[in-house]
Write a protein that holds these residues in place. Structure first.
Motif, PDB file in Angstrom:
ATOM      1  N   THR A  57       7.131   2.743  10.900  1.00 24.26           N
ATOM      2  CA  THR A  57       7.546   1.362  10.673  1.00 24.26           C
ATOM      3  C   THR A  57       7.041   0.817   9.342  1.00 24.26           C
ATOM      4  OG1 THR A  57       5.623   0.557  11.884  1.00 24.26           O
ATOM      5  CG2 THR A  57       7.659   0.860  13.135  1.00 24.26           C
ATOM      6  N   GLY A  58       7.725  -0.254   8.883  1.00 22.52           N
ATOM      7  CA  GLY A  58       7.307  -0.943   7.668  1.00 22.52           C
ATOM      8  C   GLY A  58       8.192  -0.618   6.487  1.00 22.52           C
ATOM      9  N   ASP A  59       8.250  -1.537   5.534  1.00 20.78           N
ATOM     10  CA  ASP A  59       9.097  -1.369   4.346  1.00 20.78           C
ATOM     11  C   ASP A  59       8.236  -0.924   3.172  1.00 20.78           C
ATOM     12  OD1 ASP A  59      11.296  -1.382   2.726  1.00 20.78           O
ATOM     13  OD2 ASP A  59      11.254  -3.545   2.356  1.00 20.78           O
ATOM     14  N   HIS A  60       7.665   0.278   3.308  1.00 13.85           N
ATOM     15  CA  HIS A  60       6.824   0.800   2.232  1.00 13.85           C
ATOM     16  C   HIS A  60       7.081   2.300   2.119  1.00 13.85           C
ATOM     17  CE1 HIS A  60       4.249   1.820   5.684  1.00 13.85           C
ATOM     18  NE2 HIS A  60       4.319   0.530   6.021  1.00 13.85           N
ATOM     19  N   GLU A  61       6.199   3.031   1.434  1.00 15.83           N
ATOM     20  CA  GLU A  61       6.486   4.427   1.112  1.00 15.83           C
ATOM     21  C   GLU A  61       6.109   5.407   2.218  1.00 15.83           C
ATOM     22  OE1 GLU A  61       5.013   5.630  -2.696  1.00 15.83           O
ATOM     23  OE2 GLU A  61       5.813   3.864  -3.703  1.00 15.83           O
ATOM     24  N   HIS A  62       5.450   4.927   3.266  1.00 12.41           N
ATOM     25  CA  HIS A  62       5.034   5.787   4.376  1.00 12.41           C
ATOM     26  C   HIS A  62       4.246   6.995   3.879  1.00 12.41           C
ATOM     27  CE1 HIS A  62       7.633   3.181   6.591  1.00 12.41           C
ATOM     28  NE2 HIS A  62       8.733   3.671   6.093  1.00 12.41           N
ATOM     29  N   ARG A  63       3.273   6.701   3.005  1.00 11.83           N
ATOM     30  CA  ARG A  63       2.389   7.762   2.523  1.00 11.83           C
ATOM     31  C   ARG A  63       1.568   8.309   3.686  1.00 11.83           C
ATOM     32  NH1 ARG A  63       2.541   9.695  -2.953  1.00 11.83           N
ATOM     33  NH2 ARG A  63       3.484   8.047  -4.218  1.00 11.83           N
ATOM     34  N   THR A  84      -4.655   7.781   8.830  1.00 11.91           N
ATOM     35  CA  THR A  84      -4.271   6.821   9.869  1.00 11.91           C
ATOM     36  C   THR A  84      -2.838   7.044  10.327  1.00 11.91           C
ATOM     37  OG1 THR A  84      -5.795   5.193   8.935  1.00 11.91           O
ATOM     38  CG2 THR A  84      -4.110   4.370  10.445  1.00 11.91           C
ATOM     39  N   LEU A  85      -1.916   7.199   9.373  1.00 12.61           N
ATOM     40  CA  LEU A  85      -0.519   7.418   9.744  1.00 12.61           C
ATOM     41  C   LEU A  85      -0.337   8.763  10.434  1.00 12.61           C
ATOM     42  CD1 LEU A  85       2.439   6.701   9.841  1.00 12.61           C
ATOM     43  CD2 LEU A  85       2.663   7.432   7.449  1.00 12.61           C
ATOM     44  N   ASN A 102       6.873   9.402   1.279  1.00 11.33           N
ATOM     45  CA  ASN A 102       6.678   9.767  -0.119  1.00 11.33           C
ATOM     46  C   ASN A 102       5.456  10.658  -0.310  1.00 11.33           C
ATOM     47  OD1 ASN A 102       7.584   9.749  -2.766  1.00 11.33           O
ATOM     48  ND2 ASN A 102       6.431   7.923  -3.332  1.00 11.33           N
ATOM     49  N   GLY A 103       5.111  11.430   0.724  1.00 11.78           N
ATOM     50  CA  GLY A 103       4.056  12.420   0.587  1.00 11.78           C
ATOM     51  C   GLY A 103       2.681  11.896   0.948  1.00 11.78           C
ATOM     52  N   PHE A 104       1.670  12.659   0.544  1.00  8.95           N
ATOM     53  CA  PHE A 104       0.298  12.281   0.849  1.00  8.95           C
ATOM     54  C   PHE A 104      -0.096  10.997   0.120  1.00  8.95           C
ATOM     55  CE2 PHE A 104      -0.705  16.917   1.853  1.00  8.95           C
ATOM     56  CZ  PHE A 104      -0.883  16.679   3.214  1.00  8.95           C
ATOM     57  N   ASP A 105      -1.025  10.288   0.710  1.00  4.84           N
ATOM     58  CA  ASP A 105      -1.536   9.042   0.142  1.00  4.84           C
ATOM     59  C   ASP A 105      -2.576   9.373  -0.923  1.00  4.84           C
ATOM     60  OD1 ASP A 105      -2.596   6.557  -0.427  1.00  4.84           O
ATOM     61  OD2 ASP A 105      -2.765   5.939   1.675  1.00  4.84           O
ATOM     62  N   GLU A 106      -2.221   9.151  -2.185  1.00  2.56           N
ATOM     63  CA  GLU A 106      -3.106   9.502  -3.296  1.00  2.56           C
ATOM     64  C   GLU A 106      -4.312   8.575  -3.399  1.00  2.56           C
ATOM     65  OE1 GLU A 106      -0.524   9.429  -6.650  1.00  2.56           O
ATOM     66  OE2 GLU A 106       0.704  11.115  -5.948  1.00  2.56           O
ATOM     67  N   SER A 107      -4.306   7.463  -2.672  1.00  2.00           N
ATOM     68  CA  SER A 107      -5.443   6.546  -2.726  1.00  2.00           C
ATOM     69  C   SER A 107      -6.591   6.976  -1.809  1.00  2.00           C
ATOM     70  CB  SER A 107      -4.999   5.132  -2.346  1.00  2.00           C
ATOM     71  OG  SER A 107      -4.689   5.037  -0.966  1.00  2.00           O
ATOM     72  N   VAL A 108      -6.353   7.972  -0.971  1.00  2.00           N
ATOM     73  CA  VAL A 108      -7.405   8.469  -0.081  1.00  2.00           C
ATOM     74  C   VAL A 108      -8.483   9.146  -0.929  1.00  2.00           C
ATOM     75  CG1 VAL A 108      -7.921  10.134   1.748  1.00  2.00           C
ATOM     76  CG2 VAL A 108      -5.868   8.721   1.888  1.00  2.00           C
ATOM     77  N   PRO A 109      -9.759   8.826  -0.729  1.00  2.08           N
ATOM     78  CA  PRO A 109     -10.833   9.441  -1.522  1.00  2.08           C
ATOM     79  C   PRO A 109     -10.792  10.962  -1.459  1.00  2.08           C
ATOM     80  CG  PRO A 109     -11.689   7.595  -0.253  1.00  2.08           C
ATOM     81  CD  PRO A 109     -10.279   7.824   0.222  1.00  2.08           C
ATOM     82  N   ALA A 110     -11.171  11.575  -2.565  1.00  3.42           N
ATOM     83  CA  ALA A 110     -11.057  13.031  -2.700  1.00  3.42           C
ATOM     84  C   ALA A 110     -11.809  13.774  -1.602  1.00  3.42           C
ATOM     85  CB  ALA A 110     -11.558  13.464  -4.074  1.00  3.42           C
ATOM     86  N   GLU A 111     -12.936  13.224  -1.148  1.00  2.00           N
ATOM     87  CA  GLU A 111     -13.723  13.936  -0.145  1.00  2.00           C
ATOM     88  C   GLU A 111     -13.014  13.997   1.208  1.00  2.00           C
ATOM     89  OE1 GLU A 111     -15.585   9.719  -0.430  1.00  2.00           O
ATOM     90  OE2 GLU A 111     -14.663  11.219  -1.767  1.00  2.00           O
TER      91      GLU A 111
END
Length: 249
Positions: free
Chosen positions: A16-22, A26-27, A64-73
């Motif tokens: 759900t939601g009007d975004h990129e579904h990264r 959580t998702l 749109n793929g993995f969430d690039e904002s997730v911390p590298a660790e």
């Protein structure tokens, strides 16, 4: 982040939601929880399931793929979480259909290809394995999935090594998706539900169906079923769990 509803014989999982579904942890967890709810409703002992699963998404993007904002660790746990989500879908005791209602890129492509059938919106959206363009290595289980799902070497080369932004018509012609569906996002979901109804009506034994799927896509199944999937993700997740446990002591 997800809804799950039953339409006749078909479960419809909607991101759900009007975004990129990264695809962040959580998702991914929400998707896995919805699939687990569907699995729990299947008859015990692998009897005729009489059901099917359709996965769709709201808005411009399927994912749109993995969430690039997730911390590298946390990247190892994130790729491991998706690997386990793919294993969930491959072992689900019923037919599965991806209704690709918008752009699918990178890990979003893998999520779509993890279903038995892929229908794609004809008037909007691209199928785009973007890893080479953004300088990211494909995890081993991505490559295994691509080899099983896109057996034509030239097509797989174009998807991964060009990489091509395929329209639905191009992806259908290349055998990457099963069908390009006109009429907008709602029409794609409706067509996927119709296909799901037809498949569910066959009332196949769920355990036998899941076993057949694993046999048809053996390399993909081995890559996601084996611990770690060749990417070290399981070890990273275990480290995070141990760290969290230690902080509570």
């Amino acid at each position: 982040m997800c809804t799950l509803e039953k339409r006749g014989r078909v479960y419809v999982l909607t991101i759900t939601g009007d975004h990129e579904h990264r695809l962040n942890p959580t998702l991914i967890s929400a998707i896995r929880a919805a699939v687990a709810r569907v699995r729990s409703a299947a008859p015990p002992g692998g009897g005729g399931s009489g059901s099917a699963l359709v996965t769709a998404a709201e808005g411009k993007f399927f994912s749109n793929g993995f969430d690039e904002s997730v911390p590298a660790e946390h990247h190892g746990a994130m790729t491991g979480g998706l690997r386990r989500a793919v294993a969930d879908l491959l072992s689900l005791p019923m037919p599965t259909i991806a209704a690709v209602t918008g752009h699918a890129a990178a890990a979003g492509c893998l999520l779509a290809l993890s279903h038995d059938y892929v229908l794609m919106r004809a008037d909007r959206g691209f199928f785009y394995m973007s890893e080479l363009d953004i300088g990211v290595r494909l995890p081993d289980y991505f490559n295994a999935a691509l080899r099983d799902k896109i057996p034509a070497a030239r097509t797989r080369r174009d998807v991964v090594m060009r990489p091509a932004r395929m329209t639905a018509a191009e992806a259908e012609s290349a055998g990457v998706v099963d069908r390009a569906v006109g009429g907008g996002a709602a029409a794609v979901v409706e067509e996927a539900v119709r296909m799901g109804e037809e498949l569910a009506a066959r009332n196949w034994n769920g355990e036998v169906y899941a076993s057949a799927r694993k046999g048809v896509f053996p390399e993909m199944w081995r890559a996601v079923a084996e611990k770690g999937g060749g990417d070290g993700d399981e070890d990273q997740e275990e480290k995070e769990k141990k760290g969290a446990a230690g902080s509570r002591l």
